[in-house]
Scaffold this active site. Structure first.
Site, PDB file in Angstrom:
ATOM      1  N   CYS A   1      -1.506  -6.627   6.232  1.00  0.00           N
ATOM      2  CA  CYS A   1      -1.180  -5.630   7.217  1.00  0.00           C
ATOM      3  C   CYS A   1      -1.261  -6.084   8.631  1.00  0.00           C
ATOM      4  O   CYS A   1      -0.901  -5.233   9.348  1.00  0.00           O
ATOM      5  CB  CYS A   1      -1.871  -4.346   7.155  1.00  0.00           C
ATOM      6  SG  CYS A   1      -0.981  -3.446   5.511  1.00  0.00           S
TER       7      CYS A   1
ATOM      8  N   ARG B   1      -6.059  -7.956   5.555  1.00  0.00           N
ATOM      9  CA  ARG B   1      -5.353  -7.675   4.248  1.00  0.00           C
ATOM     10  C   ARG B   1      -5.450  -6.378   3.846  1.00  0.00           C
ATOM     11  O   ARG B   1      -6.728  -5.791   3.648  1.00  0.00           O
ATOM     12  CB  ARG B   1      -5.691  -8.661   3.191  1.00  0.00           C
ATOM     13  CG  ARG B   1      -5.294  -8.662   2.031  1.00  0.00           C
ATOM     14  CD  ARG B   1      -5.776  -9.469   0.813  1.00  0.00           C
ATOM     15  NE  ARG B   1      -5.301  -9.444  -0.492  1.00  0.00           N
ATOM     16  CZ  ARG B   1      -5.837  -9.708  -1.427  1.00  0.00           C
ATOM     17  NH1 ARG B   1      -6.744 -10.957  -1.419  1.00  0.00           N
ATOM     18  NH2 ARG B   1      -5.584  -9.773  -2.723  1.00  0.00           N
TER      19      ARG B   1
ATOM     20  N   ILE C   1      -2.083  -4.513  -2.106  1.00  0.00           N
ATOM     21  CA  ILE C   1      -0.790  -3.675  -2.768  1.00  0.00           C
ATOM     22  C   ILE C   1      -0.643  -4.003  -4.344  1.00  0.00           C
ATOM     23  O   ILE C   1      -0.796  -3.396  -5.227  1.00  0.00           O
ATOM     24  CB  ILE C   1       0.161  -3.438  -2.041  1.00  0.00           C
ATOM     25  CG1 ILE C   1       0.042  -3.026  -0.756  1.00  0.00           C
ATOM     26  CG2 ILE C   1       1.207  -2.506  -2.717  1.00  0.00           C
ATOM     27  CD1 ILE C   1      -0.697  -1.710  -0.474  1.00  0.00           C
TER      28      ILE C   1
ATOM     29  N   ASN D   1       2.738 -10.510   7.410  1.00  0.00           N
ATOM     30  CA  ASN D   1       2.387  -9.230   7.369  1.00  0.00           C
ATOM     31  C   ASN D   1       3.738  -8.505   6.748  1.00  0.00           C
ATOM     32  O   ASN D   1       4.812  -8.671   7.371  1.00  0.00           O
ATOM     33  CB  ASN D   1       2.081  -8.698   8.754  1.00  0.00           C
ATOM     34  CG  ASN D   1       2.300  -7.045   8.868  1.00  0.00           C
ATOM     35  OD1 ASN D   1       2.362  -6.338   7.926  1.00  0.00           O
ATOM     36  ND2 ASN D   1       2.373  -6.383  10.167  1.00  0.00           N
TER      37      ASN D   1
ATOM     38  N   SER E   1       9.096   6.696   3.136  1.00  0.00           N
ATOM     39  CA  SER E   1       9.477   7.540   4.309  1.00  0.00           C
ATOM     40  C   SER E   1      11.382   7.499   4.372  1.00  0.00           C
ATOM     41  O   SER E   1      11.641   6.686   3.957  1.00  0.00           O
ATOM     42  CB  SER E   1       9.223   7.305   5.474  1.00  0.00           C
ATOM     43  OG  SER E   1       9.810   6.220   6.146  1.00  0.00           O
TER      44      SER E   1
END
Length: 625
Positions: free
Chosen positions: A5, A55, A58, A81, A372
């Site tokens: 990330c 990091r 996931i 990322n 989203s």
């Protein structure tokens, strides 16, 4: 697949201790608190390379996904990322060519895709990504950003030094970085409430444009556009005529596949649900794919005009999701205002950022990944302004007459002198379709041309985009897709979600969906004054029309009301004459005039500008003082 990330690094002709790279990386700890990694090496040519990552795990939570990651021969080094959603498919393709893998990560797939196809490997990737890749054999460093700009990537380039990061904070920690405000970018911010790529608030510092990669070699940089909305629209295929049902079926299937790809995760996953068209469609498709109730999240507010929680609850009940609804107090929302400069580390004043931060906080209590509905409005003609812009065309003749008169008599100056309503001044900027689309900027420039000590002209790209289409609404939509979507909407969601280590995925922005939308006849998006026509027709297959068919609400909080209620509490001494003069940015008499109007003459445009100025002053206080 592993989610990284946050990344940062440098490539320069200097020697720095690893401690500096470590300190840079710690400023983005919130983006990835699960792990971190570093690579720093000096080469015979006098250059030093530093790569770092934070990091958020996931998928494949093992240490095999640790970054920076090197190829087996040690010649390719990557920090990354994002997500490559089709990495399993690419892995199989590469294995058939003889490549072997030691992990189940998309990062390793990036390495061997590059070895096989070179930098053209980027065309193989379906995902959201910001990648830094160093090729030892060629002594080339690549920075790569995804097609739509879902993931951010900043870089600083000065005197052969290249520094990059997922946010500006690591770059500000680089010891040779010089903080100097880019006044063109500041003026852009004052109008838009955000700064559009490639600009940033600092000189010599840039956002990598969506759909581009930057190549750094021998101290020189070059930027290459590998994909763009402009090209895809200009070269769109001539579709054979299809009936509505065919278009609806094709897009429904494509969206379902896009949602399915984004539901691959080894950690809890859910969806934002406002009860509007886009989020309801995404959650409906999630529920169709899922074998168990999907977790959905919404927040409610005490003020009825901002509250969509009741609508979301009805949709959730119908779909059978595990719904989480939280009503937030004004005080809870206000607590976040002072945190805006920390997580939006260049000035950013879209007030819906607060609501997005709040719903992210609630979602993070239950999940690590969220889907989203962002992108639906821009791609499928959803904003009310696309309706309104058609109505403004009726003023074109009046505007042309006013401008002719103004060439003889200073009519506009007369309007300024006697403080005519902003809408009367706007009439001068409605004399062509292009001017109508950019009328808010042109009017802002007319009224606030003396606000800063520096002049401002809108980038030519705002007008160049409008040449792509002859359809009035389409012009506006394309401009929003290229500028507003990545630099406002996606920036807002990335920073808000990452502030609590929550990964946000956007299935409507799968590049295949985007390309399909660009090729779709306009009447399938806007038909008989119905906005987002095709998305609504798909949604009605999953949710009864009566649950979602209502006027669109913005996702926000009543920030302007709060500002009026306690202006002194928010503004502190930011607008005192001595403070304004010490900054050498604004003209105090203009600031004083705006404050007077804000306090005495209710005007939504002044409210918006006052909030925009306040957010800048908060940012300035945190990073420039």
């Amino acid at each position: 697949m592993i989610k990284i990330c946050g990344i940062c690094g440098f490539y320069h002709k200097k020697i720095l201790e690893e401690k500096i790279l470590y300190n840079m990386n710690q400023t983005i700890h919130h983006r990835g608190p699960d792990d971190e990694g570093y690579y720093i090496k000096s080469f015979d040519n006098g250059y030093q390379l530093g790569l770092a990552q934070k990091r958020l795990s996931i998928i494949d939570l093992s240490r095999l996904g640790h970054q920076p990651m090197l190829s087996q021969d040690g010649n390719i080094i990557v920090v990354f990322n994002g997500e490559i959603y089709n990495f399993q498919e690419l892995k199989k393709k590469l294995m058939s060519k003889g490549y072997t893998f030691k992990s189940n990560t998309d990062t390793e797939v990036i390495i061997y895709a590059y070895k096989e196809w070179g930098i053209d490997c980027v065309h193989q990737f379906n995902g959201m990504f910001a990648i830094a890749l160093y090729d030892k054999w060629k002594d080339e460093l690549y920075l790569i950003r995804d097609r739509m700009g879902i993931k951010p990537l900043y870089y600083y380039y000065n005197e052969k030094d290249l520094v990059f990061a997922s946010e500006l904070k690591p770059i500000m920690m680089y010891p040779y970085f010089h903080k100097e405000i880019n006044m063109h970018a500041l003026n852009m911010y004052l109008h838009h409430q955000y700064i559009a790529a490639p600009h940033t608030i600092f000189k010599n510092t840039y956002k990598l444009t969506p759909g581009c990669y930057l190549k750094y070699k021998n101290g020189q940089i070059s930027e290459v556009e590998y994909w763009s909305i402009s090209d895809k629209f200009a070269n769109k295929r001539t579709k054979e005529f299809k009936n509505e049902k065919e278009y609806i079926k094709e897009l429904d299937d494509l969206l379902l596949d896009s949602v399915s790809l984004r539901m691959i995760s080894d950690v809890p996953l859910g969806g934002f649900l406002s009860g509007g068209i886009d989020s309801s469609l995404v959650v409906a498709l999630m529920q169709k794919v899922s074998s168990s109730p999907v977790k959905s999240f919404t927040i409610g507010f005490e003020e009825d005009s901002f509250n969509e929680a009741l609508y979301a609850k009805k949709v959730a009940k119908y779909l059978g999701t595990e719904h989480h609804e939280t009503y937030l107090s004004v005080n809870k929302a206000k607590e976040l205002i002072e945190k805006i400069p920390t997580f939006y580390d260049e000035p950013f004043a879209d007030s819906s950022q607060l609501a997005t931060m709040l719903v992210s906080i609630i979602a993070k209590q239950h999940v690590t990944v969220i889907l989203s509905g962002d992108g639906g409005d821009e791609l499928f003609c959803g904003y009310s302004r696309y309706d309104n812009i058609i109505r403004l065309k009726k003023y074109m003749k009046i505007s042309k007459i006013l401008n002719k008169v103004d060439n003889i008599l200073p009519l506009k100056n007369f309007f300024f002198k006697y403080n005519f309503n902003r809408n009367y001044i706007k009439l001068f900027n409605l004399d062509s379709e292009n001017s109508i689309i950019n009328s808010d900027y042109l009017t802002f420039k007319d009224i606030y041309k003396n606000l800063t000590l520096y002049p401002y002209n809108l980038d030519s790209k705002y007008f160049d985009i409008l040449k792509l289409s002859n359809n009035f609404q389409e012009k506006y939509m394309l401009q929003d897709m290229i500028i507003y979507l990545p630099d406002d909407i996606l920036t807002k969601v990335d920073r808000a979600s990452m502030s609590v280590s929550l990964e946000a995925r956007t299935p409507l922005l799968d590049y295949r969906v985007v390309e399909y939308a660009l090729n779709l006849p306009h009447h399938m998006k806007y038909k008989n004054s119905i906005k987002k026509y095709i998305l609504k027709e798909i949604l009605y297959k999953y949710v009864p029309k009566k649950l979602v068919d209502r006027p669109k609400k913005g996702f926000g909080v009543p920030i302007y009301k709060w500002l009026h209620d306690d202006f002194r509490g928010y503004s502190k001494n930011f607008f005192d004459k001595s403070y304004i003069k010490s900054q050498e940015i604004f003209k105090f008499q203009e600031i004083d005039k705006i404050i007077y109007q804000f306090k005495n003459k209710p005007d939504p445009n002044i409210d918006k500008l006052m909030w925009t100025l306040l957010v800048f002053q908060m940012w300035y206080d945190q990073y420039m003082n």
